[in-house]
Design a protein around this motif. Structure first.
Motif, PDB file in Angstrom:
ATOM      1  N   LYS A   5       0.867  -1.172   0.000  1.00 19.76           N
ATOM      2  CA  LYS A   5       0.000   0.000   0.000  1.00 19.76           C
ATOM      3  C   LYS A   5       0.905   1.223   0.000  1.00 19.76           C
ATOM      4  O   LYS A   5       1.886   1.279   0.735  1.00 19.76           O
ATOM      5  CB  LYS A   5      -0.898   0.019   1.239  1.00 19.76           C
ATOM      6  CG  LYS A   5      -1.794  -1.206   1.386  1.00 19.76           C
ATOM      7  CD  LYS A   5      -2.843  -1.265   0.305  1.00 19.76           C
ATOM      8  CE  LYS A   5      -3.772  -2.454   0.503  1.00 19.76           C
ATOM      9  NZ  LYS A   5      -4.782  -2.556  -0.571  1.00 19.76           N
ATOM     10  N   GLN A   6       0.583   2.203  -0.790  1.00 20.05           N
ATOM     11  CA  GLN A   6       1.486   3.339  -0.954  1.00 20.05           C
ATOM     12  C   GLN A   6       1.493   4.278   0.234  1.00 20.05           C
ATOM     13  O   GLN A   6       2.489   4.969   0.478  1.00 20.05           O
ATOM     14  CB  GLN A   6       1.121   4.099  -2.236  1.00 20.05           C
ATOM     15  CG  GLN A   6       1.384   3.306  -3.501  1.00 20.05           C
ATOM     16  CD  GLN A   6       2.823   2.799  -3.574  1.00 20.05           C
ATOM     17  OE1 GLN A   6       3.776   3.542  -3.313  1.00 20.05           O
ATOM     18  NE2 GLN A   6       2.994   1.531  -3.927  1.00 20.05           N
ATOM     19  N   THR A   7       0.413   4.310   1.006  1.00 22.00           N
ATOM     20  CA  THR A   7       0.370   5.202   2.160  1.00 22.00           C
ATOM     21  C   THR A   7      -0.143   4.459   3.383  1.00 22.00           C
ATOM     22  O   THR A   7      -0.938   3.513   3.282  1.00 22.00           O
ATOM     23  CB  THR A   7      -0.545   6.411   1.905  1.00 22.00           C
ATOM     24  OG1 THR A   7      -1.899   5.972   1.801  1.00 22.00           O
ATOM     25  CG2 THR A   7      -0.133   7.146   0.639  1.00 22.00           C
ATOM     26  N   ALA A   8       0.296   4.927   4.545  1.00 21.61           N
ATOM     27  CA  ALA A   8      -0.196   4.360   5.794  1.00 21.61           C
ATOM     28  C   ALA A   8      -1.684   4.654   5.963  1.00 21.61           C
ATOM     29  O   ALA A   8      -2.425   3.832   6.512  1.00 21.61           O
ATOM     30  CB  ALA A   8       0.604   4.924   6.961  1.00 21.61           C
ATOM     31  N   ALA A  11      -3.656   2.068   4.327  1.00 19.35           N
ATOM     32  CA  ALA A  11      -3.516   0.764   4.977  1.00 19.35           C
ATOM     33  C   ALA A  11      -4.397   0.622   6.203  1.00 19.35           C
ATOM     34  O   ALA A  11      -4.857  -0.483   6.525  1.00 19.35           O
ATOM     35  CB  ALA A  11      -2.055   0.527   5.346  1.00 19.35           C
ATOM     36  N   VAL A  12      -4.656   1.722   6.929  1.00 16.17           N
ATOM     37  CA  VAL A  12      -5.430   1.639   8.173  1.00 16.17           C
ATOM     38  C   VAL A  12      -6.863   2.131   8.002  1.00 16.17           C
ATOM     39  O   VAL A  12      -7.604   2.247   8.978  1.00 16.17           O
ATOM     40  CB  VAL A  12      -4.743   2.436   9.314  1.00 16.17           C
ATOM     41  CG1 VAL A  12      -3.317   1.962   9.525  1.00 16.17           C
ATOM     42  CG2 VAL A  12      -4.775   3.949   9.037  1.00 16.17           C
ATOM     43  N   LEU A  13      -7.273   2.369   6.780  1.00 19.67           N
ATOM     44  CA  LEU A  13      -8.563   3.010   6.527  1.00 19.67           C
ATOM     45  C   LEU A  13      -9.741   2.229   7.099  1.00 19.67           C
ATOM     46  O   LEU A  13     -10.730   2.815   7.563  1.00 19.67           O
ATOM     47  CB  LEU A  13      -8.751   3.200   5.019  1.00 19.67           C
ATOM     48  CG  LEU A  13      -9.953   4.028   4.566  1.00 19.67           C
ATOM     49  CD1 LEU A  13      -9.853   5.450   5.101  1.00 19.67           C
ATOM     50  CD2 LEU A  13     -10.060   4.033   3.041  1.00 19.67           C
ATOM     51  N   ASP A  14      -9.674   0.883   7.090  1.00 20.50           N
ATOM     52  CA  ASP A  14     -10.820   0.079   7.506  1.00 20.50           C
ATOM     53  C   ASP A  14     -10.773  -0.341   8.975  1.00 20.50           C
ATOM     54  O   ASP A  14     -11.570  -1.169   9.415  1.00 20.50           O
ATOM     55  CB  ASP A  14     -10.964  -1.163   6.620  1.00 20.50           C
ATOM     56  CG  ASP A  14      -9.710  -2.019   6.583  1.00 20.50           C
ATOM     57  OD1 ASP A  14      -8.653  -1.565   7.049  1.00 20.50           O
ATOM     58  OD2 ASP A  14      -9.788  -3.158   6.067  1.00 20.50           O
ATOM     59  N   ILE A  36       0.668   4.095  13.529  1.00 16.76           N
ATOM     60  CA  ILE A  36      -0.069   4.627  14.680  1.00 16.76           C
ATOM     61  C   ILE A  36      -0.498   6.065  14.411  1.00 16.76           C
ATOM     62  O   ILE A  36      -1.631   6.467  14.711  1.00 16.76           O
ATOM     63  CB  ILE A  36       0.789   4.536  15.959  1.00 16.76           C
ATOM     64  CG1 ILE A  36       0.979   3.071  16.369  1.00 16.76           C
ATOM     65  CG2 ILE A  36       0.131   5.313  17.097  1.00 16.76           C
ATOM     66  CD1 ILE A  36       1.991   2.875  17.476  1.00 16.76           C
ATOM     67  N   GLN A  37       0.383   6.866  13.823  1.00 12.72           N
ATOM     68  CA  GLN A  37       0.035   8.246  13.499  1.00 12.72           C
ATOM     69  C   GLN A  37      -1.094   8.289  12.465  1.00 12.72           C
ATOM     70  O   GLN A  37      -2.007   9.123  12.565  1.00 12.72           O
ATOM     71  CB  GLN A  37       1.256   8.991  12.970  1.00 12.72           C
ATOM     72  CG  GLN A  37       0.979  10.418  12.511  1.00 12.72           C
ATOM     73  CD  GLN A  37       0.404  11.303  13.608  1.00 12.72           C
ATOM     74  OE1 GLN A  37       0.833  11.223  14.759  1.00 12.72           O
ATOM     75  NE2 GLN A  37      -0.577  12.138  13.262  1.00 12.72           N
ATOM     76  N   ALA A  38      -1.043   7.389  11.479  1.00 12.33           N
ATOM     77  CA  ALA A  38      -2.102   7.337  10.477  1.00 12.33           C
ATOM     78  C   ALA A  38      -3.435   6.963  11.115  1.00 12.33           C
ATOM     79  O   ALA A  38      -4.489   7.510  10.753  1.00 12.33           O
ATOM     80  CB  ALA A  38      -1.740   6.331   9.385  1.00 12.33           C
ATOM     81  N   LEU A  39      -3.398   6.058  12.093  1.00  7.31           N
ATOM     82  CA  LEU A  39      -4.620   5.678  12.798  1.00  7.31           C
ATOM     83  C   LEU A  39      -5.125   6.822  13.662  1.00  7.31           C
ATOM     84  O   LEU A  39      -6.338   7.046  13.765  1.00  7.31           O
ATOM     85  CB  LEU A  39      -4.347   4.433  13.649  1.00  7.31           C
ATOM     86  CG  LEU A  39      -5.540   3.842  14.400  1.00  7.31           C
ATOM     87  CD1 LEU A  39      -6.656   3.460  13.443  1.00  7.31           C
ATOM     88  CD2 LEU A  39      -5.098   2.638  15.214  1.00  7.31           C
TER      89      LEU A  39
END
Length: 251
Positions: A5-8, A11-14, A36-39
């Motif tokens: 996946k190109q971005t974190a 990857a954490v969207l769902d 964790i920051q993306a979440l």
């Protein structure tokens, strides 16, 4: 087979409110900070987290904790996180503390499809007998305590029954990884990351160096790609952004 996946953020969207997460890291080593920051940015809350520790104040899982996004923690070490201690003792956070080796084996068991196992660790203590405070009341009383566990004797040795742990998602960090999800960890970052990865039904790995399939030889792979569903390559700046918990220098 290409799990990149190109971005974190993608990857954490769902990951949704109320999800359970196994999160790798040992102290500040091998913490999946980018995921964790993306979440944190994504906004999911009421999370149940399984991790050796819960980060430090203002970093790693500590950011989610301070924002009130974690409802329950299963781990071994409170350590350097004052906010963790404050929320736990103040009745805001449910915490299940587990002997470190038992936590590691519960994650491994869950990843291997083993529902439970017996271990001598904790026999004769509240770990087996029950009564460990999981949640305090606002008045300091114990609002929720751990239940007693089954104890059985094997060849004269008393052992307590511990359940395997599996989670909806796992977030881990690896030094190297390929597009198939095969991972290599560096030094103490290997302590909990492979086990957390095994426990997650959907495991997301941020990797400091992404290589093509075939570059990693079978003998150097620490975690096979069968346990990993998504791979996020880090930038050079992200890969090099590593904290030191306690800096010690000579005078």
């Amino acid at each position: 087979m290409d799990k990149v996946k190109q971005t974190a953020a993608e990857a954490v969207l769902d990951i949704t409110d109320g999800s359970t997460l196994a999160v790798g890291g040992f102290g500040l080593s091998g913490v999946p900070n980018v995921l964790i920051q993306a979440l944190f940015t994504q906004g999911a809350g009421r999370l149940s987290v399984v991790s050796n520790n819960c980060g430090v104040d203002g970093a790693g899982l500590g950011r989610l904790l301070a924002a009130g996004r974690i409802a329950r923690v299963t781990g071994s070490y409170v350590g350097e996180n004052k906010e963790f201690a404050r929320q736990y003792l103040g009745g805001e956070l449910e915490v299940e503390l587990i002997p470190q080796g038992t936590l590691a084996e519960r994650l491994r068991a869950g990843g291997c499809g083993i529902p439970a196992f017996f271990t001598p660790a904790g026999v004769g203590t509240q770990v087996a007998d029950g009564g460990l405070p999981w949640r305090y009341g606002t008045d300091g009383s114990v609002a929720l305590a751990s239940p007693a566990k089954e104890v059985r004797e094997f060849d004269g040795l008393s052992c307590v029954l511990e359940r395997g742990i599996s989670t909806d998602f796992a977030l881990v960090r690896a030094a190297r990884g390929d597009r198939h999800g095969n991972l290599v960890f560096h030094s103490s970052a290997r302590n909990f990351n492979p086990l957390a990865a095994m426990a997650g039904r959907i495991t997301i790995a941020e990797v400091e160096e992404l290589v093509e399939p075939g570059v990693l030889t079978p003998d150097e792979i620490h975690l096979p790609g069968v346990f990993v569903q998504r791979v996020v390559p880090l930038t050079a700046d992200q890969a090099g952004d590593k904290q030191i918990e306690k800096r010690t220098v000579r005078s």
